[in-house]
Design a protein around this motif. Structure first.
Motif, short mmCIF file in Angstrom:
data_model
loop_
_atom_site.label_atom_id
_atom_site.label_comp_id
_atom_site.label_asym_id
_atom_site.label_seq_id
_atom_site.Cartn_x
_atom_site.Cartn_y
_atom_site.Cartn_z
N ILE A 85 74.86 39.82 14.04
CA ILE A 85 74.33 40.99 14.71
C ILE A 85 73.59 41.84 13.70
O ILE A 85 74.06 42.07 12.58
CB ILE A 85 75.44 41.81 15.41
CG1 ILE A 85 74.83 42.98 16.18
CG2 ILE A 85 76.51 42.27 14.42
CD1 ILE A 85 75.79 43.65 17.15
N ILE A 86 72.38 42.27 14.07
CA ILE A 86 71.57 43.17 13.25
C ILE A 86 71.58 44.53 13.96
O ILE A 86 71.01 44.67 15.05
CB ILE A 86 70.14 42.66 13.07
CG1 ILE A 86 70.14 41.23 12.50
CG2 ILE A 86 69.35 43.59 12.14
CD1 ILE A 86 68.76 40.61 12.38
N HIS A 87 72.23 45.48 13.36
CA HIS A 87 72.43 46.80 13.97
C HIS A 87 71.27 47.70 13.57
O HIS A 87 71.12 48.04 12.39
CB HIS A 87 73.77 47.36 13.51
CG HIS A 87 74.20 48.62 14.20
ND1 HIS A 87 73.42 49.27 15.12
CD2 HIS A 87 75.33 49.36 14.08
CE1 HIS A 87 74.05 50.35 15.55
NE2 HIS A 87 75.22 50.42 14.93
N CYS A 88 70.48 48.12 14.56
CA CYS A 88 69.26 48.88 14.31
C CYS A 88 69.28 50.27 14.92
O CYS A 88 68.25 50.95 14.92
CB CYS A 88 68.04 48.13 14.85
SG CYS A 88 67.80 46.47 14.19
N ALA A 89 70.41 50.71 15.47
CA ALA A 89 70.46 51.97 16.24
C ALA A 89 71.18 53.06 15.47
O ALA A 89 72.41 53.10 15.44
CB ALA A 89 71.14 51.73 17.58
N GLY A 90 70.44 53.95 14.84
CA GLY A 90 71.05 55.10 14.18
C GLY A 90 71.12 56.28 15.13
O GLY A 90 70.63 56.22 16.27
N PRO A 91 71.74 57.38 14.67
CA PRO A 91 72.38 57.56 13.36
C PRO A 91 73.68 56.76 13.27
O PRO A 91 74.49 56.77 14.20
CB PRO A 91 72.67 59.06 13.30
CG PRO A 91 71.88 59.68 14.41
CD PRO A 91 71.74 58.63 15.46
N TRP A 175 55.27 59.08 5.94
CA TRP A 175 56.43 58.63 6.73
C TRP A 175 56.39 59.27 8.12
O TRP A 175 56.27 60.49 8.25
CB TRP A 175 57.70 59.02 6.00
CG TRP A 175 58.97 58.44 6.56
CD1 TRP A 175 59.10 57.44 7.46
CD2 TRP A 175 60.30 58.86 6.22
NE1 TRP A 175 60.43 57.19 7.71
CE2 TRP A 175 61.19 58.05 6.97
CE3 TRP A 175 60.82 59.83 5.36
CZ2 TRP A 175 62.57 58.18 6.88
CZ3 TRP A 175 62.19 59.96 5.28
CH2 TRP A 175 63.05 59.15 6.02
N ARG A 176 56.49 58.45 9.13
CA ARG A 176 56.55 58.93 10.51
C ARG A 176 57.89 58.52 11.09
O ARG A 176 58.13 57.36 11.38
CB ARG A 176 55.38 58.37 11.33
CG ARG A 176 54.05 58.99 10.93
CD ARG A 176 52.86 58.21 11.44
NE ARG A 176 51.61 58.90 11.16
CZ ARG A 176 50.99 58.87 9.97
NH1 ARG A 176 51.52 58.19 8.97
NH2 ARG A 176 49.86 59.52 9.80
N MET A 177 58.76 59.50 11.27
CA MET A 177 60.13 59.24 11.69
C MET A 177 60.21 58.91 13.18
O MET A 177 59.48 59.48 13.99
CB MET A 177 61.03 60.44 11.41
CG MET A 177 61.38 60.66 9.96
SD MET A 177 62.67 61.94 9.85
CE MET A 177 62.87 62.02 8.08
N THR A 178 61.13 58.04 13.51
CA THR A 178 61.51 57.81 14.90
C THR A 178 62.51 58.89 15.32
O THR A 178 63.00 59.66 14.49
CB THR A 178 62.16 56.44 15.06
OG1 THR A 178 63.36 56.41 14.27
CG2 THR A 178 61.23 55.33 14.60
N ALA A 179 62.84 58.92 16.61
CA ALA A 179 63.83 59.90 17.08
C ALA A 179 65.16 59.69 16.39
O ALA A 179 65.84 60.65 16.00
CB ALA A 179 63.98 59.79 18.59
N GLY A 180 65.56 58.43 16.21
CA GLY A 180 66.82 58.16 15.52
C GLY A 180 66.80 58.60 14.07
O GLY A 180 67.79 59.12 13.54
N ALA A 181 65.66 58.40 13.40
CA ALA A 181 65.54 58.81 12.01
C ALA A 181 65.59 60.33 11.88
O ALA A 181 66.17 60.87 10.92
CB ALA A 181 64.25 58.27 11.41
N VAL A 182 64.99 61.03 12.83
CA VAL A 182 65.04 62.50 12.80
C VAL A 182 66.48 62.98 12.95
O VAL A 182 66.94 63.87 12.22
CB VAL A 182 64.16 63.10 13.91
CG1 VAL A 182 64.41 64.60 14.05
CG2 VAL A 182 62.69 62.85 13.60
N ARG A 183 67.22 62.38 13.88
CA ARG A 183 68.62 62.78 14.05
C ARG A 183 69.44 62.48 12.81
O ARG A 183 70.29 63.28 12.39
CB ARG A 183 69.22 62.07 15.27
CG ARG A 183 68.65 62.54 16.60
CD ARG A 183 69.52 62.08 17.77
NE ARG A 183 69.60 60.64 17.88
CZ ARG A 183 68.75 59.89 18.55
NH1 ARG A 183 67.71 60.45 19.17
NH2 ARG A 183 68.91 58.58 18.62
N THR A 184 69.17 61.34 12.18
CA THR A 184 69.87 61.00 10.95
C THR A 184 69.55 62.01 9.85
O THR A 184 70.45 62.48 9.14
CB THR A 184 69.47 59.59 10.48
OG1 THR A 184 69.85 58.64 11.48
CG2 THR A 184 70.15 59.24 9.17
#
Length: 351
Positions: A85-91, A175-184
């Motif tokens: 499994i490759i876990h890609c969902a942050g935070p 760098w252009r953050m995704t929504a998950g990256a912003v929350r992280t």
């Protein structure tokens, strides 16, 4: 022997899509998983069209499974079905524990894209014994942040027996953050108790944030840095490098760029324009030391490729001799792995 099945948790995010596309380009079987069934089914249709266009076989290469984080039965079904499994969902401070714990219990190999030190620490502290018992190889932060630095630190310090300090410098522009990256990022910025490694010991507690200068090689040159930057290599590097202090730093200008926090709707092409240098400076106790760096474009692609390479090797029996929670450099020989990523176009490596 059945063909391996690669599960991607958080598949409909930007990193998940990159991972899925790369796996399909290698003619692998993919299971798209996450919390939004409609989004997963839509992505499966897109990827099936891609597979057919690329002559990769029937749409059966792509399947979906809805697995909410609060549904242990669904997570168990996911991890018992998959080879890796490759876990890609942050935070990962919120998503990491349930998915990683399910993988450890099922004996499913696991890699993720975490940056958060507390998640990385949790995996080593809480899941090591179970992963060794079930036969799972689990590699946190097998991505741009964390994983590349861990590999680079191992390559730079190879043969060094007395290392006073390892400093990781990240220079990132565009760098252009995704929504998950912003929350992280928001969680990390507001974090009070931080994981650090100094004077030969790991510590958790308040840390004074400071500005310093890191000597990047040309053409980047010396840059003002935010230090320490909270990334998980402060947990992993001391496991295999005999360093008294490990610290990561990020260019102060990265978070000053206007688009960083306002780009959640950016296109995939726009996100690919990030330019980066990751540099490691290892200083010996008696003076002197060594440096190494990777330079490239598109941190998302570099991270996705690293995770896919790790997952494919684990599925093919080319991983470490013993199971358990391991850093990137504990799982794979550092310099050959970095050279392979260089050959695939992820970056240019200088050692």
């Amino acid at each position: 022997m059945d063909a391996p099945l690669f599960a991607i948790y958080g598949a409909n995010g930007h990193t998940g899509r990159l991972v899925a596309t790369e796996l399909l380009s290698r003619n692998q079987n993919v299971l798209l998983a996450g919390r939004n069934g409609a989004a997963l089914r839509a992505l499966a249709g897109e990827l099936a069209d891609f597979a057919e266009f690329a002559e990769l076989g029937a749409p059966g290469h792509v399947r979906t499974l809805v697995a909410p984080l609060d549904d242990p039965a669904a997570l168990r079904e996911l991890t018992e079905s998959a080879t890796v499994i490759i876990h890609c969902a942050g935070p990962y401070a919120q998503t990491g524990e349930p998915v990683a714990a399910a993988a450890a219990a099922a004996g499913c190999h696991y890699v993720d894209h975490a940056v958060e030190p507390h998640h990385v620490k949790y995996m080593f502290d809480a899941l090591q014994a179970q992963a060794q018992r079930t036969g799972a190889v689990m590699i946190p932060q097998m991505s741009f942040y964390g994983g590349l630095a861990d590999l680079l630190a191992a390559a730079v310090t190879e043969g060094m027996t007395d290392v006073d300090r390892v400093t990781v410098g990240y220079a990132v522009t565009g760098w252009r953050m995704t929504a998950g990256a912003v929350r992280t990022a928001e969680l990390l910025i507001g974090e009070i108790d931080r994981v650090t490694f100094s004077d030969g010991a790991q510590r958790v507690g308040p840390v004074e944030i400071r500005n310093t200068v890191f000597p990047f090689p040309p053409p980047v040159g010396p840059r003002t840095m935010i230090a320490p930057f909270p990334s998980g290599e402060v947990v992993t590097i001391p496991r295999h490098v005999p360093a008294r202090t490990v610290e990561s730093q990020l260019t102060a200008s990265t978070f000053e760029e206007e688009q960083v926090f306002t780009s959640v709707d950016a296109s995939a092409e726009a996100r690919s324009q990030t330019e980066f240098t990751v540099a490691v400076q290892a200083v010996a106790s008696a003076g002197g030391g060594r440096n190494g760096n990777v330079r490239g474009r598109d941190i998302w692609w570099a991270g996705a490729l690293a995770s896919v390479e790790a997952a494919v090797r684990l599925a093919g029996g080319e991983g470490p001799a013993k199971p358990g929670v391991l850093s990137a450099a504990e799982a794979f020989p550092a310099t050959p792995f970095l050279r392979m990523l260089e050959d695939r176009g992820a970056f240019t490596l200088t050692l």
